[in-house]
Design a protein around this motif. Structure first.
Motif, PDB file in Angstrom:
ATOM      1  N   ASN A  32       0.832  -1.206   0.000  1.00 38.88           N
ATOM      2  CA  ASN A  32       0.000   0.000   0.000  1.00 38.88           C
ATOM      3  C   ASN A  32       0.865   1.253   0.000  1.00 38.88           C
ATOM      4  O   ASN A  32       2.104   1.167  -0.011  1.00 38.88           O
ATOM      5  CB  ASN A  32      -0.945  -0.012   1.208  1.00 38.88           C
ATOM      6  N   VAL A  33       0.226   2.392   0.016  1.00 36.07           N
ATOM      7  CA  VAL A  33       0.930   3.671  -0.040  1.00 36.07           C
ATOM      8  C   VAL A  33       1.811   3.885   1.183  1.00 36.07           C
ATOM      9  O   VAL A  33       2.922   4.418   1.073  1.00 36.07           O
ATOM     10  CB  VAL A  33      -0.085   4.822  -0.205  1.00 36.07           C
ATOM     11  N   ALA A  60      -1.167   1.781  -6.902  1.00 36.70           N
ATOM     12  CA  ALA A  60      -1.881   0.821  -7.740  1.00 36.70           C
ATOM     13  C   ALA A  60      -2.163  -0.468  -6.977  1.00 36.70           C
ATOM     14  O   ALA A  60      -3.262  -1.040  -7.072  1.00 36.70           O
ATOM     15  CB  ALA A  60      -1.077   0.527  -9.003  1.00 36.70           C
ATOM     16  N   ALA A  61      -1.168  -0.931  -6.213  1.00 41.76           N
ATOM     17  CA  ALA A  61      -1.342  -2.152  -5.433  1.00 41.76           C
ATOM     18  C   ALA A  61      -2.447  -1.982  -4.390  1.00 41.76           C
ATOM     19  O   ALA A  61      -3.269  -2.884  -4.164  1.00 41.76           O
ATOM     20  CB  ALA A  61      -0.033  -2.530  -4.747  1.00 41.76           C
ATOM     21  N   GLU A  62      -2.472  -0.811  -3.771  1.00 45.85           N
ATOM     22  CA  GLU A  62      -3.506  -0.543  -2.763  1.00 45.85           C
ATOM     23  C   GLU A  62      -4.890  -0.454  -3.397  1.00 45.85           C
ATOM     24  O   GLU A  62      -5.862  -1.012  -2.864  1.00 45.85           O
ATOM     25  CB  GLU A  62      -3.170   0.753  -2.020  1.00 45.85           C
ATOM     26  N   SER A 124      -8.068   2.120 -15.052  1.00 51.83           N
ATOM     27  CA  SER A 124      -7.311   3.097 -15.823  1.00 51.83           C
ATOM     28  C   SER A 124      -6.154   3.682 -15.011  1.00 51.83           C
ATOM     29  O   SER A 124      -5.052   3.894 -15.538  1.00 51.83           O
ATOM     30  CB  SER A 124      -8.228   4.227 -16.295  1.00 51.83           C
ATOM     31  N   ILE A 125      -6.396   3.943 -13.738  1.00 51.60           N
ATOM     32  CA  ILE A 125      -5.339   4.478 -12.876  1.00 51.60           C
ATOM     33  C   ILE A 125      -4.229   3.445 -12.703  1.00 51.60           C
ATOM     34  O   ILE A 125      -3.035   3.766 -12.797  1.00 51.60           O
ATOM     35  CB  ILE A 125      -5.915   4.900 -11.510  1.00 51.60           C
ATOM     36  N   ILE A 126      -4.608   2.204 -12.470  1.00 52.22           N
ATOM     37  CA  ILE A 126      -3.611   1.139 -12.323  1.00 52.22           C
ATOM     38  C   ILE A 126      -2.813   0.969 -13.608  1.00 52.22           C
ATOM     39  O   ILE A 126      -1.581   0.837 -13.589  1.00 52.22           O
ATOM     40  CB  ILE A 126      -4.296  -0.190 -11.926  1.00 52.22           C
ATOM     41  N   SER A 127      -3.489   1.005 -14.739  1.00 50.81           N
ATOM     42  CA  SER A 127      -2.822   0.862 -16.031  1.00 50.81           C
ATOM     43  C   SER A 127      -1.825   1.997 -16.261  1.00 50.81           C
ATOM     44  O   SER A 127      -0.723   1.780 -16.788  1.00 50.81           O
ATOM     45  CB  SER A 127      -3.856   0.837 -17.154  1.00 50.81           C
ATOM     46  N   TRP A 128      -2.193   3.202 -15.871  1.00 50.62           N
ATOM     47  CA  TRP A 128      -1.298   4.364 -16.013  1.00 50.62           C
ATOM     48  C   TRP A 128      -0.011   4.127 -15.228  1.00 50.62           C
ATOM     49  O   TRP A 128       1.087   4.404 -15.724  1.00 50.62           O
ATOM     50  CB  TRP A 128      -2.007   5.614 -15.508  1.00 50.62           C
TER      51      TRP A 128
END
Length: 357
Positions: A32-33, A60-62, A124-128
């Motif tokens: 996580n962050v 992204a993991a979080e 989309s955020i994870i892909s970025w």
């Protein structure tokens, strides 16, 4: 095969714990962050490109684990912005994390205002974040190409000896490296005679990490103390100094690991070309000159102790800036993925590139 300092698979992030190198090779989970912030702040991961990648992938993991806890896109957008701002605070001098945070915050805001679903917004955020890994390796290979070509052409194709400072290889990036990528490219092309790496006190990134990478990849190399740069340039033919950067300002002033400035001064005196190797993400056009760069100061214990054993006299005070600023007039060229530019032409070249995009 180059070292892999960042592992990302099935929305799971692992990083090579650089505090344990070279004695131990151990990967740790970043779930996580908060884990990401701690890994960056404690320097389990370091290097401006790697800091940004690990920071964003920790988010992204979080998100992959907490997606179902969000009720609406606006809530997700606010949380993403807050977490990114927190990650920037882990190590403020390196600009890559700050720029990535600004870009991803803008992306998440646009997504929240679009017609896509909450689930698609998360994807989309994870892909970025995932694309940062691939793009960084390609960027570094271009830096290696342009930097090695500049050094080779400046020495009529002869084999060269170079000096590098701190760690700028696979351990500081997604792979290949910036300044160490230039050395790697020189070696691959058969033009490297020897690479000298400094120990890089007080954290010894050169002795622990750069030396580890050079030995791992069988690149001919020699370790020197930080105080030996001038003597080496005076006693042997050095063809170039190549270093990385944590932030480059509009005029070409460059913040990099403490000790870089003194190498640049020595290089100028001995007529040795001095190259800063950095992706354009490390260039901060919002700052006019190096005096505006925030310089992180590290704990005194990093100076007074080595491997848990105190070496300094009790009671002595310490000054421990993690970075120094090399003035643009000491820099021969700034090697980016777009080419090699003189500091004086950097701003215009980047503006021209933006117009052509």
């Amino acid at each position: 095969m180059t070292l892999q300092a960042i592992r990302w698979q099935d929305h799971k992030l692992q990083i090579l714990d650089q505090l344990k190198l070279p004695k131990e090779t151990e990967y740790i989970d970043v779930k996580n962050v908060e884990d990401g912030w701690q890994a960056i702040n404690k320097m389990q991961v370091r290097g401006a490109p790697a800091i940004a990648i690990v920071g964003c992938l920790s988010l992204a993991a979080e998100l992959a684990e907490t997606e179902s806890t969000y009720r609406e896109k606006a809530e997700l957008q606010r949380d993403v912005a807050s977490k990114l701002e927190y990650l920037v605070s882990a190590r403020p001098t390196a600009v890559n994390m700050k720029k990535s945070a600004e870009e991803l915050t803008a992306v998440s805001k646009n997504l929240s205002e679009s017609g896509i679903s909450l689930q698609d917004m998360v994807k989309s955020i994870i892909s970025w974040c995932e694309k940062m890994l691939e793009e960084d390796v390609n960027t570094n290979k271009n830096i290696g190409k342009f930097g090695s070509e500049a050094i080779i052409s400046g020495n009529e194709g002869n084999r060269v000896q170079v000096i590098t400072h701190c760690n700028t290889g696979s351990l500081a990036t997604a792979g290949y490296g910036t300044a160490l990528g230039v050395i790697r490219a020189l070696h691959d092309k058969g033009h490297l005679s020897k690479a000298f790496c400094t120990e890089t006190r007080p954290y010894n990134q050169g002795a622990r990490l750069t030396a580890y990478e050079l030995v791992y990849e069988k690149i001919p190399s020699v370790l020197i103390c930080d105080s030996m740069g001038a003597a080496l340039m005076n006693s042997q033919k050095i063809h170039a100094v190549v270093v990385g950067a944590d932030r480059v300002t509009r005029n070409g002033d460059t913040a990099n690991k403490i000790g870089t400035y003194q190498l640049a001064v020595c290089a100028k005196h001995h007529n040795v070309p001095f190259y800063v190797c950095a992706p354009t993400t490390s260039i901060d056009l919002s700052l006019n000159h190096g005096k505006e760069i925030p310089i992180e100061e590290r704990p005194h214990k990093e100076m007074t102790d080595v491997a848990g054993t105190r070496i300094a006299a009790p009671g002595i005070s310490c000054w421990n800036p993690a970075f120094d600023v090399t003035p643009a007039d000491l820099i021969t060229g700034i090697v980016t993925e777009l080419g090699v530019f003189k500091p004086s032409e950097l701003y215009q070249k980047l503006q021209d590139n933006l117009k052509n995009c």
